[in-house]
Write a protein that holds these residues in place. Structure first.
Motif, mmCIF file in Angstrom:
data_model
loop_
_atom_site.group_PDB
_atom_site.id
_atom_site.type_symbol
_atom_site.label_atom_id
_atom_site.label_comp_id
_atom_site.label_asym_id
_atom_site.label_seq_id
_atom_site.Cartn_x
_atom_site.Cartn_y
_atom_site.Cartn_z
ATOM 1 N N HIS A 119 0.851 -1.281 0.088
ATOM 2 C CA HIS A 119 0.186 0.126 -0.051
ATOM 3 C C HIS A 119 0.975 1.371 -0.041
ATOM 4 C CE1 HIS A 119 0.196 0.128 4.561
ATOM 5 N NE2 HIS A 119 0.384 1.410 4.257
ATOM 6 N N GLN A 120 1.908 1.182 0.594
ATOM 7 C CA GLN A 120 2.866 2.374 0.886
ATOM 8 C C GLN A 120 3.635 2.844 -0.555
ATOM 9 O OE1 GLN A 120 4.593 2.407 5.351
ATOM 10 N NE2 GLN A 120 5.144 4.003 3.742
ATOM 11 N N HIS B 217 0.894 3.858 -3.022
ATOM 12 C CA HIS B 217 0.253 5.182 -2.929
ATOM 13 C C HIS B 217 1.371 6.277 -3.257
ATOM 14 C CE1 HIS B 217 -2.653 7.862 -1.204
ATOM 15 N NE2 HIS B 217 -1.973 8.043 -0.240
ATOM 16 N N LYS C 23 -1.879 4.652 15.055
ATOM 17 C CA LYS C 23 -1.807 5.755 14.061
ATOM 18 C C LYS C 23 -3.057 6.113 13.472
ATOM 19 C CE LYS C 23 1.589 5.666 10.745
ATOM 20 N NZ LYS C 23 2.336 4.980 9.590
ATOM 21 N N MET D 259 -3.960 16.224 3.360
ATOM 22 C CA MET D 259 -3.969 15.367 2.311
ATOM 23 C C MET D 259 -5.168 14.952 1.656
ATOM 24 S SD MET D 259 -2.005 11.727 2.379
ATOM 25 C CE MET D 259 -2.846 11.157 3.855
ATOM 26 N N GLY E 77 -6.412 15.661 -2.108
ATOM 27 C CA GLY E 77 -6.585 14.363 -2.812
ATOM 28 C C GLY E 77 -8.106 14.410 -3.762
ATOM 29 N N MET F 16 1.747 15.431 -0.626
ATOM 30 C CA MET F 16 2.546 14.326 -0.598
ATOM 31 C C MET F 16 3.574 14.541 0.745
ATOM 32 S SD MET F 16 5.284 13.322 -3.365
ATOM 33 C CE MET F 16 6.690 14.659 -3.246
ATOM 34 N N GLY G 265 1.081 13.680 3.441
ATOM 35 C CA GLY G 265 1.059 12.236 3.644
ATOM 36 C C GLY G 265 2.178 11.678 4.382
ATOM 37 N N TRP G 266 3.367 12.254 4.298
ATOM 38 C CA TRP G 266 4.576 11.618 5.085
ATOM 39 C C TRP G 266 4.468 12.037 6.153
ATOM 40 C CZ3 TRP G 266 7.407 7.652 3.963
ATOM 41 C CH2 TRP G 266 7.545 7.237 2.469
ATOM 42 N N THR H 292 2.415 9.671 8.026
ATOM 43 C CA THR H 292 2.869 8.406 8.308
ATOM 44 C C THR H 292 4.072 8.164 9.067
ATOM 45 O OG1 THR H 292 2.693 7.902 5.763
ATOM 46 C CG2 THR H 292 4.368 6.491 6.930
#
Ligand code: HDD
Ligand code: HEM
Ligand code: HEM
Lengths: 348, 432
Positions: free
Chosen positions: B178-179, B182, B248, B323, B327, B365, B368-369, B372
């Protein structure tokens, strides 16, 4: 398995010094006064380095990756004890890569910004080679102490001293020497050829002189390079051979044998490196608590197998394409690279 | 700032910086090859001009990506020796393949940039394509390494040491798919929109209309397709996070108490002290539905975790909102583009919208990081090793932080200035 990895590290190191090293040396040469030859010299260096510097730079990354995957203990020990020289090295790498590329690709090539790029490129080349030397010297002094807590002892003493400084300067001279010899074959311009030949001779002498100073400086070290050297007859032979090659080198230069000259200069540097490597192998680092050998610090076998696999498969792709790259750019005339996007650069 | 915070901040901005160039390095070569292909098949000189223009951008950005990536490979050890001591042997595998891919990429870029007159045209084209292919592959590998930190597998953790290491299992951990899916879409999407936006702006300025139109169409086609696929990939990522890293997910949603019919909150700020979401718009059952495909499913909340194992809530939640908002917007714009694509001229409002959207993909982006990485805290290896136990013992990390911050800001400024000059020079050549 481990032997194969040691071999890969050795080969990468050698290729990095030979190929990356002459790129560094080219930067150092640009720091020296060149008078009216300045722009022509810049042009030759751009043309010689442009297509290959990214690839040359990869050898170092390969070494880092092999170390952290295959020998994590060695990697982390160095990254802690040599934190400061590593930082200095990184600053140099960043500035150098950026300055070189920017100089070539800046769409508006005005004199001022070109001068700034050249100056930054030269300075960072010198700076980075110097710190590389310091790091190399620090590996085997026996001062790195993973258990030291005191700030000076833990983070400064491992790399501070006359000996590492001398090795730093020695490496810079070797790089400049390699670059001069190498660049002779990159141009047909007689004035430039003369300049590179002269610089080659000067740096040749400097390499020998600095080599002596390195030896002398190392006599005061706890783990002395010089005494280790003198104890090992094989190394003396290697060293003697490297020195003898100087005679061959200058004869070939006189005969304008470009390829052979390069090969001999590279051979000399390879011999010096091999001598140094043989002195310590299979130990990677000598610490105050004893040596860290590749054998004792290797990752589990499953990891090593994967690493070797990646390296072998990688080599099967990398070496042919590298050969192709060199063949496309480095054969025959050494002239005439005028891609349609840079007619402008072709003007003197 | 203490040493740990300084190290985290340094890692954060170096990665945040590198990822921009990495995304460009993975995407621009494809755009460039597309234009180059058109040139080789149709011999329209405008495409050649476009290829060269993009190529110069690639050359500059690639170099910055390479040096900032080199810094990262050292920083793993300079900042996190406690992590690399254990992790090096386990996740070195994707890094070693990544190294191979980089090597090929570096060779290919040398061939492409300098090989115009030295290679047969189609070989030369292929070299350009290979820059993109190997860059794309290295992106997948490095994200697989990161995925392992989120979903560590391939070893047994016994008394603070990793035994029975299986690097293959570690690489194909449960988060890698998934990572990387994506992430790779994110790179295509973000760079597609960024490049499209730049050319839209040039079109609005009336510069070289033919060239910029062609450029916009190539870039936006890629961007539009990626942006339509991305919400599905994002949803897939969300499901996997729910399964693999419940803490998370709870932080992302500000979900404090374990419950069935868990709501999805749009907007709002989580309040860790009061243990509730402040503000925002709640949609009951939607979180359960999205995370477990059933509105009645139970979603684990932060109450299941000790207070000191909560990730920073506000940052994670806000970054996630940013994000997802972007998106959704870009997916809409992507559909819009596919619909307008065949028009003879793009309407001005649409061009202005694209200009506004240019930075959004990159922002998403980065956001998103942040989700994570910050959402994984306080763990560096989820559930195994805490970040604070991995940090370097070297004191004075603040100086390291400032040194690199200044260096990177300088580099960013220089790069921006250079690209600006690039565009200016290209257009003074064309007139207009
Ligand atoms: C253009 C960029 C972009 C866009 C538009 C989106 N994302 Fe994203 N997202 C990323 C770029 C990104 C990323 C930077 O690429 C991350 C960081 C790590 C990763 O694998 O992807 C990420 C991570 C990430 C994660 C965490 C994965 C993990 O920690 O394992 C989730 C749950 C989502 N995303 C969900 C979504 C959803 C539901 C979106 C709805 C449209 C969305 N993303 C749009
Ligand atoms: C390129 C996109 C990435 C970005 C923008 C990013 C961002 C960040 C940020 C913001 C942090 C600090 C988190 C905190 O301490 O609160 C961090 C930490 C870290 N990241 Fe990433 N990251 C990225 C990819 C990766 C990858 C691919 C790896 C490794 C394989 C990685 C490894 C780490 C490590 C080791 C830390 C430090 C430990 C920690 O804070 O947990 N990151 N990153
Ligand atoms: C800890 C994390 C990371 C490390 C250690 C790292 C390391 C590196 C290194 C050493 C390079 C230079 C290669 C060269 O000289 O050509 C590089 C470039 C690159 N990296 Fe990273 N990287 C990291 C994170 C990422 C992430 C998250 C991505 C993308 C998903 C990525 C994608 C790339 C790409 C595509 C390049 C090629 C250069 C370019 O196109 O700009 N990297 N990286």
């Amino acid at each position: 398995m481990i032997d194969l990895l040691i071999f890969f590290i050795g080969v990468s190191l050698l290729l990095y010094v030979l190929m990356g090293g002459s790129d560094f040396g080219a930067g150092i040469l640009e720091l020296l006064p060149a008078g009216p030859l300045r722009d022509r010299q810049k042009h030759v260096i751009n043309r010689a380095m442009g297509p290959v510097w990214e690839a040359n730079h990869m050898w170092m990354i390969l070494i880092v990756v092999i170390l952290f995957m295959g020998f994590p203990m060695i990697f982390t020990t160095l990254m802690i004890a040599l934190h400061l020289p590593m930082l200095a090295l990184l600053v140099g790498i960043v500035v150098r890569g950026a300055a070189f590329t920017f100089r070539h690709y800046d769409a508006i090539q005005d004199a001022t910004s070109q001068r700034v790029y050249t100056w930054l490129f030269g300075l960072s080349s010198l700076w980075t080679s110097f710190w590389l030397g310091i790091i190399a010297a620090s590996l085997n002094r026996g001062i790195i102490d993973p258990e030291a807590r005191e700030v000076w002892q833990a983070y400064f003493a491992p790399w501070w001293g006359a000996y590492p400084l001398a090795v730093g300067a020695f490496i810079a001279c070797i790089y400049a020497f390699l670059a001069s010899i190498y660049l002779v074959g990159e141009t047909d311009d007689p004035a430039l050829r003369r300049r590179f030949l002269r610089l080659g001779a000067v740096f040749n002498l400097l390499v020998v002189a600095m080599g002596g100073i390195v030896f002398a400086a190392s006599l005061r070290e706890r783990e002395s390079l010089a005494t280790a050297f003198l104890r090992s007859p094989a190394n003396l032979i290697v060293l003697g051979f490297a020195t003898a090659l100087f005679i061959a080198l200058w004869r070939l230069v006189a005969q304008r044998r470009t390829f052979l000259t390069r090969a001999v200069a590279a051979g000399q540097v390879a011999l010096i490196l091999t001598g140094w490597w043989l002195l310590y192998a299979p130990n990677a680092v000598l610490t105050a608590r004893g040596p860290l050998s590749f054998y004792a610090t290797a990752a589990p076998p499953a990891t090593l197998r994967q690493l070797v696999l990646a390296l072998l498969v990688g080599s099967a792709f990398i070496f042919p394409s590298l050969y192709f790259l060199l063949r496309v750019f480095k054969t025959a005339d050494g002239q005439g690279l005028h891609p349609p996007h840079s007619e402008r650069d072709a003007k003197p | 700032m203490d040493d740990l915070l300084a190290a985290r901040a340094t890692m954060g901005f170096s990665l945040g910086f590198h990822i921009v160039f990495a995304a460009v390095g993975m995407t621009m070569p494809f755009l460039m090859s597309a234009a180059h292909y058109r040139y080789l098949t149709r011999r329209d000189p405008v495409y050649l001009e476009l290829t060269r223009m993009w190529m110069k951008g690639v050359a500059i950005l690639f170099a910055v990506g390479a040096v900032s990536g080199t810094v990262l490979s050292f920083e793993l050890g300079l900042l996190w020796p406690g992590f690399m001591r254990h992790a090096g042997a386990i996740i070195g595998m994707p890094f070693s393949w990544e190294g191979t891919a980089f090597f090929l990429e570096a060779i290919a870029i040398g061939l492409f940039l300098y090989g115009w007159k030295r290679m047969p045209p189609w070989w030369h084209w292929f070299a350009g394509l290979m820059v993109g292919v190997s860059g794309f592959a290295s992106g997948i590998f490095v994200v697989a390494a990161n995925a392992w930190m989120n979903s560590p597998t391939g070893f047994d953790w016994v008394d603070g040491a990793a035994l029975n290491v299986d690097p293959v299992a570690a690489m194909f951990n449960r988060a890698w798919l998934h990572q990387s899916l994506h992430m790779q879409l994110a790179a295509l999407q973000a760079v597609g929109f960024a490049v499209g936006g730049i050319h839209a702006w040039l079109l609005l300025r009336g510069r070289a209309p033919d060239l910029n139109r062609k450029a916009l169409k190539i870039a936006m086609l890629l961007g539009a397709i990626a942006s339509l696929l991305q919400p599905f990939a994002g949803h897939f990522a969300g499901e996997r996070v729910a399964a693999l890293q419940p803490a998370k997910l709870a932080a992302i949603e500000g979900h404090f108490t374990t419950s069935t019919w868990a709501p999805l909150t749009l907007g709002g700020i989580p309040d860790a002290e009061a243990r509730e979401m402040k503000g925002g718009w709640k949609i009951p059952g939607l979180l359960s539905l999205l995370a477990h495909r059933d509105p009645r499913a139970e979603v684990i909340g932060l109450d299941r975790f000790p207070r000191d194992e909560w990730p920073p809530l506000v940052v994670t939640h806000v970054a996630f909102q940013i994000m997802v908002a972007i998106g959704s917007l870009l997916a809409l714009l992507g559909a819009c583009h596919l619909w307008l694509r065949r028009r003879a001229a793009f309407p001005r409002w649409y061009l202005w919208t694209l200009v506004g959207a240019a930075p959004l993909g990159l922002i998403a982006m980065e956001a998103g990081w942040v989700v994570t990485e910050v959402g994984r805290q306080p763990w560096i290896i989820y559930g195994i090793l805490k970040t604070k136990d991995a940090v370097t013992p070297v004191p004075g990390m603040v100086y390291h932080f400032w040194l690199f911050l200044i260096l990177y800001l300088g580099l960013a400024a220089a790069t921006a200035w250079l690209l600006h000059r690039q565009i200016r020079a290209a257009h003074s050549k064309f007139g207009g």
